[in-house]
Design an enzyme around this catalytic site. Structure first.
Site, PDB file in Angstrom:
ATOM      1  N   ASP A  41      29.032 -34.095   5.966  1.00 13.32           N
ATOM      2  CA  ASP A  41      28.459 -32.808   5.594  1.00 13.32           C
ATOM      3  C   ASP A  41      27.539 -32.965   4.389  1.00 13.32           C
ATOM      4  O   ASP A  41      27.808 -33.767   3.480  1.00 13.32           O
ATOM      5  CB  ASP A  41      29.556 -31.795   5.256  1.00 13.32           C
ATOM      6  N   TRP A  71      26.521 -56.035 -19.130  1.00 21.29           N
ATOM      7  CA  TRP A  71      25.552 -57.086 -19.425  1.00 21.29           C
ATOM      8  C   TRP A  71      24.164 -56.766 -18.882  1.00 21.29           C
ATOM      9  O   TRP A  71      23.161 -56.909 -19.568  1.00 21.29           O
ATOM     10  CB  TRP A  71      26.065 -58.407 -18.844  1.00 21.29           C
ATOM     11  N   GLU A 111      26.132 -54.451 -24.813  1.00 23.30           N
ATOM     12  CA  GLU A 111      26.162 -55.898 -25.056  1.00 23.30           C
ATOM     13  C   GLU A 111      24.772 -56.389 -25.495  1.00 23.30           C
ATOM     14  O   GLU A 111      23.960 -56.711 -24.642  1.00 23.30           O
ATOM     15  CB  GLU A 111      26.612 -56.626 -23.801  1.00 23.30           C
TER      16      GLU A 111
END
Length: 193
Positions: A41, A71, A111
Site C-alpha cells: 500500500d 566512518w 569519526e
C-alpha cells in the site's frame, strides 16, 4: 534473525548527514525493501525500519537506536556543528527522524572531530567544542520530545579509544549529556601489527 531476547539495545547503522540534516542512509534498505508480510500500500513502511518495529513488538524490552554518521558519512558533521542555528537544524532533523520511524534514541558517530577519518572529511580545530554543543542540542531536542511523547529517548555517541582523538573531546562535559559512549576499541591490531 536477531536474538532479541538476549539483547537490550540494537543500533541501526547508519543515517547520513547531508546539508546539515539527518537523512536516510540507504532509503531502499531503510524503508522500502519488501519483506514477507509487508504491505505494498502507498505510504506503508517496509524495509529494515519496519523489521525493527516488528522485532520490538515481539520483544517489548528491546530499545532501537538510530546511529548517524559512521566512518563513511562523517564528512559533514563539522559543517553541521559550528553555530546555534546549524546545530538546531541538525538536532531537529535527527529527532524528527527517530520519532517518525519509531526509534528509541540516537547515537552520533562522528569519526572524528578535529582530525582523522576519511580523506576529504571537513574538520575544524574547534570541532571538539562544537561536538559537545551539537550533542547538547540533540539532547535538548530529545528532552522536548520526551515531554511531548511521554517516552524516554536515549542519546549515545561513538568515541575512539585512540588517545590522540580523545584529547580533542570534552569528555567530562559529554558525560552529563549522553547516556553512554560506545568506545570503538578496534583497529589497534591487524595485518600491520
Amino acid at each position: 534473525d536477531i536474538p532479541a531476547e538476549h539483547l537490550t539495545h540494537v543500533l541501526y547503522a547508519f543515517a547520513n548527514v547531508t546539508d546539515g540534516e539527518c537523512v536516510l542512509g540507504d532509503p531502499y534498505a531503510d524503508v522500502d525493501k519488501f519483506y514477507p508480510g509487508d504491505s505494498w500500500d502507498a505510504g506503508a513502511l517496509r524495509g529494515s525500519f519496519n523489521q525493527l518495529l516488528l522485532l520490538k513488538q515481539a520483544h517489548p524490552h528491546l530499545r532501537t537506536i538510530l546511529s548517524v554518521g559512521g566512518w563513511t558519512w562523517t564528512g559533514h558533521f563539522s559543517a553541521a556543528a559550528p553555530s546555534p542555528a546549524s546545530r538546531e537544524r541538525f538536532a531537529s532533523s535527527c529527532v524528527d527522524m527517530i520519532r517518525q520511524y519509531g526509534f528509541d534514541g540516537l547515537s552520533i558517530d562522528w569519526e572524528y572531530p578535529v582530525e582523522g577519518g576519511l580523506e576529504g572529511n571537513v574538520t575544524r580545530p574547534e570541532d571538539g567544542a562544537n561536538q559537545r554543543l551539537l550533542m547538547q542540542a540533540v539532547r535538548g531536542e530529545l528532552d522536548g520530545a520526551e515531554v511531548a511523547d511521554g517516552v524516554l529517548y536515549e542519546l549515545s555517541m561513538a568515541g575512539s579509544a585512540n588517545p590522540e582523538y580523545i584529547a580533542h573531546l570534552e569528555v567530562e562535559a559529554l558525560d552529563g549529556i549522553v547516556d553512554w559512549i560506545d568506545i570503538m576499541a578496534y583497529d589497534f591490531h591487524g595485518r600491520w601489527s
